[in-house]
Design an enzyme around this catalytic site. Structure first.
Site, PDB file in Angstrom:
ATOM      1  CB  ALA A 122      -2.990  -9.179  -9.096  1.00  0.00           C
ATOM      2  CG  ASN A 124      -4.184  -4.477 -14.773  1.00  0.00           C
ATOM      3  OD1 ASN A 124      -4.695  -5.552 -15.069  1.00  0.00           O
ATOM      4  ND2 ASN A 124      -4.717  -3.658 -13.876  1.00  0.00           N
ATOM      5  CB  SER A 147      -6.591 -11.369 -10.753  1.00  0.00           C
ATOM      6  OG  SER A 147      -6.097 -10.329 -11.579  1.00  0.00           O
ATOM      7  CG  HIS A 179      -8.838  -7.182 -15.852  1.00  0.00           C
ATOM      8  ND1 HIS A 179     -10.035  -6.816 -15.300  1.00  0.00           N
ATOM      9  CD2 HIS A 179      -7.895  -6.443 -15.209  1.00  0.00           C
ATOM     10  CE1 HIS A 179      -9.839  -5.905 -14.364  1.00  0.00           C
ATOM     11  NE2 HIS A 179      -8.539  -5.658 -14.301  1.00  0.00           N
TER      12      HIS A 179
END
EC number: 1.1.1.27
Length: 318
Positions: A122, A124, A147, A179
């Site tokens: 999770a 970044n 995620s 994402h």
């Protein structure tokens, strides 16, 4: 009577995201044993004590404790939220080099413990760091999950639900891709309470001008939250809880997690957010959503954005 194996989860990273996830997991009693690992040992001790004090009032796991990488040896699921935080004005992809170095160390130590479970990433930029985790761990792609766009999809459903006055659960919609800034909404497959969005817009043309605004609100939500309070953590913690439950309870849910493409959507060798069947075995099947021409072009662009970054990551392994 045959012993039933307990679910064991190890969380690596006890920052804002990690501690929010820990609270959500403990409150819902998803794991039988929950272990927290972080270099900030006093913070971990405090959180463990605090969480244990809440056990009488929640569906808590039987064991909540501070631990080390050795605890990963028999874990079913290792969730990594550790990493350098995203600063105001900084994109997720700006974080690549420093977090890649952090992950090489963390994942290496986890694998040295004998870990043979599922990774859930999770930190970044999540798609890139999930790629790094697979590369370092050598585990099958099904057992290394990011995620992905699960939070973006939740934000999208929230925005659409608010616009049409219905619960987000009654919205069928997805954000896929990176994402981050190149993600895209699958408008062609979006439905509101079972009715195709395009059909709704035909009879409600005044809503059309809101569509792009809804997507921008979704895509840029993280920047807005970071500007307001410094970081995002509650939303992603709930997303991680949802993925964890799908894995540990073998729920066979289709979620927009970051999965490894091997020809799906006409692309390969990249982790990216796509609808994926998630259960006890991990990310077991990617579903190829029907995309229109514009969406296909946008998705391929998102793939290229991520591949450009992973090329620089590969150099760090040479």
């Amino acid at each position: 009577m045959k012993n039933i194996k307990a679910n064991k989860v190890v969380l690596v990273g006890d920052g804002a995201v990690g501690s929010s996830y820990a609270f959500a997991m403990v409150a819902q009693g998803v794991a039988d044993e929950f272990v927290i690992v972080d270099i900030a040992v006093d913070k971990v001790k405090g959180d463990v004590l605090d969480l244990n004090h809440g056990m009488p009032y929640g569906e808590s796991p039987s064991i909540i404790k501070a631990g080390s990488y050795e605890d990963c040896s028999d874990a079913d699921l290792v969730v990594i939220t550790a990493g350098a935080p995203q600063k105001p004005g900084e994109t997720r992809l700006d974080l690549v080099e420093k977090n890649t170095k952090i992950f090489k160390s963390i994942v290496g130590q986890i694998m040295d413990s004998g870990f043979d479970g599922i990774f859930l990433i999770a930190a970044n930029p999540v798609d890139v760091l999930t790629y790094v985790t697979k590369k370092v761990s050598g585990l099958p792609k099904e057992r290394v999950i990011g995620s992905g766009t699960i939070l973006d999809t939740a934000r999208f459903k929230y925005e659409l639900g608010a616009e049409f006055g219905i619960a987000p659960e009654s919205v069928n919609a997805s954000i896929i891709g990176e994402h981050g800034d190149s993600e895209l909404a699958v408008w062609s497959q979006t439905s509101i309470a079972g009715q195709n969005l395009y059909d709704i817009l035909k009879s409600n043309p005044e809503k059309e001008k809101r569509i792009e605004e809804i997507f921008l609100n979704t895509r840029d939500a993280a920047y807005d939250i970071i500007q307001a309070k410094g970081a995002t953590y509650y939303g992603i913690a709930m997303g991680l809880l949802h993925i964890s439950k799908a894995i540990l309870r073998n729920q066979n849910l289709v979620l927009t997690v970051s999965s490894y493409l091997e020809g799906e959507y006409g692309n390969e060798d990249v982790y990216i957010g796509v609808p994926t069947l998630v259960n006890r075995a991990g990310a077991v099947k990617i579903y190829e959503t029907s995309l229109n021409e514009k969406e296909t072009k946008e998705f391929n662009h998102s793939v290229e954005v991520l591949k450009d970054i992973t090329k620089s990551v590969d150099k760090l392994f040479q």
